[in-house]
Design an enzyme around this catalytic site. Sequence first.
Site, PDB file in Angstrom:
ATOM      1  N   LYS A   1       0.825  -1.221   0.000  1.00  0.00           N
ATOM      2  CA  LYS A   1       0.000   0.000   0.000  1.00  0.00           C
ATOM      3  C   LYS A   1       0.853   1.263   0.000  1.00  0.00           C
ATOM      4  O   LYS A   1       0.475   2.268  -0.588  1.00  0.00           O
ATOM      5  CB  LYS A   1      -1.032   0.001   1.127  1.00  0.00           C
ATOM      6  CG  LYS A   1      -0.449  -0.060   2.517  1.00  0.00           C
ATOM      7  CD  LYS A   1      -1.537  -0.219   3.551  1.00  0.00           C
ATOM      8  CE  LYS A   1      -0.955  -0.165   4.953  1.00  0.00           C
ATOM      9  NZ  LYS A   1       0.129  -1.166   5.207  1.00  0.00           N
TER      10      LYS A   1
ATOM     11  N   ARG B   1      -5.247   2.396  12.152  1.00  0.00           N
ATOM     12  CA  ARG B   1      -4.914   0.982  12.312  1.00  0.00           C
ATOM     13  C   ARG B   1      -5.688   0.339  13.451  1.00  0.00           C
ATOM     14  O   ARG B   1      -5.505  -0.844  13.726  1.00  0.00           O
ATOM     15  CB  ARG B   1      -3.428   0.842  12.596  1.00  0.00           C
ATOM     16  CG  ARG B   1      -2.612   0.463  11.345  1.00  0.00           C
ATOM     17  CD  ARG B   1      -1.155   0.623  11.683  1.00  0.00           C
ATOM     18  NE  ARG B   1      -0.315  -0.331  11.043  1.00  0.00           N
ATOM     19  CZ  ARG B   1       0.686   0.011  10.211  1.00  0.00           C
ATOM     20  NH1 ARG B   1       0.893   1.255   9.889  1.00  0.00           N
ATOM     21  NH2 ARG B   1       1.457  -0.913   9.716  1.00  0.00           N
TER      22      ARG B   1
ATOM     23  N   ARG C   1      12.252  -7.099   1.425  1.00  0.00           N
ATOM     24  CA  ARG C   1      12.315  -5.643   1.232  1.00  0.00           C
ATOM     25  C   ARG C   1      13.656  -5.062   1.679  1.00  0.00           C
ATOM     26  O   ARG C   1      14.196  -5.451   2.709  1.00  0.00           O
ATOM     27  CB  ARG C   1      11.251  -4.945   2.093  1.00  0.00           C
ATOM     28  CG  ARG C   1       9.880  -5.087   1.607  1.00  0.00           C
ATOM     29  CD  ARG C   1       8.964  -3.994   2.068  1.00  0.00           C
ATOM     30  NE  ARG C   1       8.841  -3.784   3.492  1.00  0.00           N
ATOM     31  CZ  ARG C   1       7.833  -3.130   4.062  1.00  0.00           C
ATOM     32  NH1 ARG C   1       6.849  -2.656   3.305  1.00  0.00           N
ATOM     33  NH2 ARG C   1       7.775  -2.950   5.352  1.00  0.00           N
TER      34      ARG C   1
ATOM     35  N   ARG D   1      14.777  -3.105   7.152  1.00  0.00           N
ATOM     36  CA  ARG D   1      14.200  -2.517   8.361  1.00  0.00           C
ATOM     37  C   ARG D   1      14.226  -3.557   9.473  1.00  0.00           C
ATOM     38  O   ARG D   1      13.943  -4.730   9.218  1.00  0.00           O
ATOM     39  CB  ARG D   1      12.746  -2.124   8.065  1.00  0.00           C
ATOM     40  CG  ARG D   1      12.565  -0.659   7.778  1.00  0.00           C
ATOM     41  CD  ARG D   1      11.205  -0.344   7.248  1.00  0.00           C
ATOM     42  NE  ARG D   1      10.097  -0.768   8.104  1.00  0.00           N
ATOM     43  CZ  ARG D   1       8.822  -0.561   7.823  1.00  0.00           C
ATOM     44  NH1 ARG D   1       8.497   0.078   6.709  1.00  0.00           N
ATOM     45  NH2 ARG D   1       7.874  -0.956   8.620  1.00  0.00           N
TER      46      ARG D   1
ATOM     47  N   ARG E   1       3.722  -8.630  13.544  1.00  0.00           N
ATOM     48  CA  ARG E   1       3.009  -7.535  12.856  1.00  0.00           C
ATOM     49  C   ARG E   1       1.765  -8.058  12.141  1.00  0.00           C
ATOM     50  O   ARG E   1       0.725  -7.401  12.121  1.00  0.00           O
ATOM     51  CB  ARG E   1       3.943  -6.838  11.858  1.00  0.00           C
ATOM     52  CG  ARG E   1       5.015  -6.012  12.562  1.00  0.00           C
ATOM     53  CD  ARG E   1       6.105  -5.602  11.609  1.00  0.00           C
ATOM     54  NE  ARG E   1       5.674  -4.614  10.641  1.00  0.00           N
ATOM     55  CZ  ARG E   1       6.301  -4.392   9.482  1.00  0.00           C
ATOM     56  NH1 ARG E   1       7.361  -5.097   9.151  1.00  0.00           N
ATOM     57  NH2 ARG E   1       5.861  -3.467   8.670  1.00  0.00           N
TER      58      ARG E   1
HETATM   59  P1  AMP Z   1       4.567   0.735   8.628  1.00  0.00           P
HETATM   60  O1  AMP Z   1       5.733   1.431   8.031  1.00  0.00           O
HETATM   61  O2  AMP Z   1       3.259   1.288   8.168  1.00  0.00           O
HETATM   62  O3  AMP Z   1       4.622  -0.763   8.463  1.00  0.00           O
HETATM   63  O4  AMP Z   1       4.617   1.024  10.213  1.00  0.00           O
HETATM   64  C1  AMP Z   1       5.727   0.624  10.982  1.00  0.00           C
HETATM   65  C2  AMP Z   1       5.366   0.568  12.465  1.00  0.00           C
HETATM   66  O5  AMP Z   1       4.965   1.875  12.905  1.00  0.00           O
HETATM   67  C3  AMP Z   1       4.205  -0.341  12.834  1.00  0.00           C
HETATM   68  O6  AMP Z   1       4.587  -1.695  12.978  1.00  0.00           O
HETATM   69  C4  AMP Z   1       3.763   0.270  14.159  1.00  0.00           C
HETATM   70  O7  AMP Z   1       4.648  -0.064  15.212  1.00  0.00           O
HETATM   71  C5  AMP Z   1       3.929   1.761  13.875  1.00  0.00           C
HETATM   72  N1  AMP Z   1       2.696   2.350  13.302  1.00  0.00           N
HETATM   73  C6  AMP Z   1       2.521   2.821  12.043  1.00  0.00           C
HETATM   74  N2  AMP Z   1       1.273   3.297  11.866  1.00  0.00           N
HETATM   75  C7  AMP Z   1       0.638   3.128  13.062  1.00  0.00           C
HETATM   76  C8  AMP Z   1      -0.673   3.411  13.542  1.00  0.00           C
HETATM   77  N3  AMP Z   1      -1.617   3.963  12.749  1.00  0.00           N
HETATM   78  N4  AMP Z   1      -0.955   3.086  14.820  1.00  0.00           N
HETATM   79  C9  AMP Z   1      -0.040   2.550  15.642  1.00  0.00           C
HETATM   80  N5  AMP Z   1       1.201   2.244  15.262  1.00  0.00           N
HETATM   81  C10 AMP Z   1       1.563   2.534  13.990  1.00  0.00           C
END
Ligand code: AMP
Length: 212
Positions: free
Chosen positions: A13, A88, A127, A160, A171
């Site tokens: 996404k 989320r 990735r 990452r 996750r």
């Molecule tokens: P992402 O890059 O979107 O996969 O986000 C990486 C990490 O950031 C996630 O595994 C969460 O720990 C945190 N995170 C990102 N977006 C949110 C959200 N809307 N609510 C809570 N934690 C978030």
Amino acid sequence: MNYIFLGPPGVGKGTQAKRLAEHRSLPHISMGDLLRDAVANRTPVGVQAKSFMDGGKLVPDEVVCGVLVERLARPDAKAGFILDGFPRTVGQAESLTKTLAENKVTIDRVYDFQADRAALIERLSGRRFCTKCGHSFHLKALPPKQEGICDHCGATLVQRDDDKPATIANRLDVYTKQTAPVSDFYRAKGQLTVIDAMAAADQVFASLLKAL
Ligand code: AMP
């Protein structure tokens, strides 16, 4: 135009949001990127968020909702936005609905990108990200021309920490328990469109453009 992109980690996404953002000249607001910047700059939000992110857990709603309100208040978001990785939880979705209503802003459509668990694990574990310009690669699907080096700026590529196997499983479980209900929240409002994200990125983007 105001869009929300939902979907599990690794579904692509973020890639689709970046492409649409360029295509429509809209800001791409990625909560993950905002939080990673906060961690890198050791801001109070970053200090609070770090341990949750390292463990593949969600950062508490009150922290991310505060980050979002500040980001949406910036001038570039007035003409529209693509929200990626927010909301989320149902609590975040309710908070967003309230914030937007207070500012007389509406969401035009919510796109829910879906792929099966095996594909997500394969995408996440392969990735790699550029440490300088942030471009993303994939060891199999989109390998850099030279191993470990960004095609665009020549900087080093890294994995990452939360894309490592132990955290990936966590996750995905967090997504199923806490984020999947957000799709039901928007489906009930008649705002949800599901996008099949099993195909290659170009095909998924074509499906998205068709659905818009
Ligand atoms: P992402 O890059 O979107 O996969 O986000 C990486 C990490 O950031 C996630 O595994 C969460 O720990 C945190 N995170 C990102 N977006 C949110 C959200 N809307 N609510 C809570 N934690 C978030």
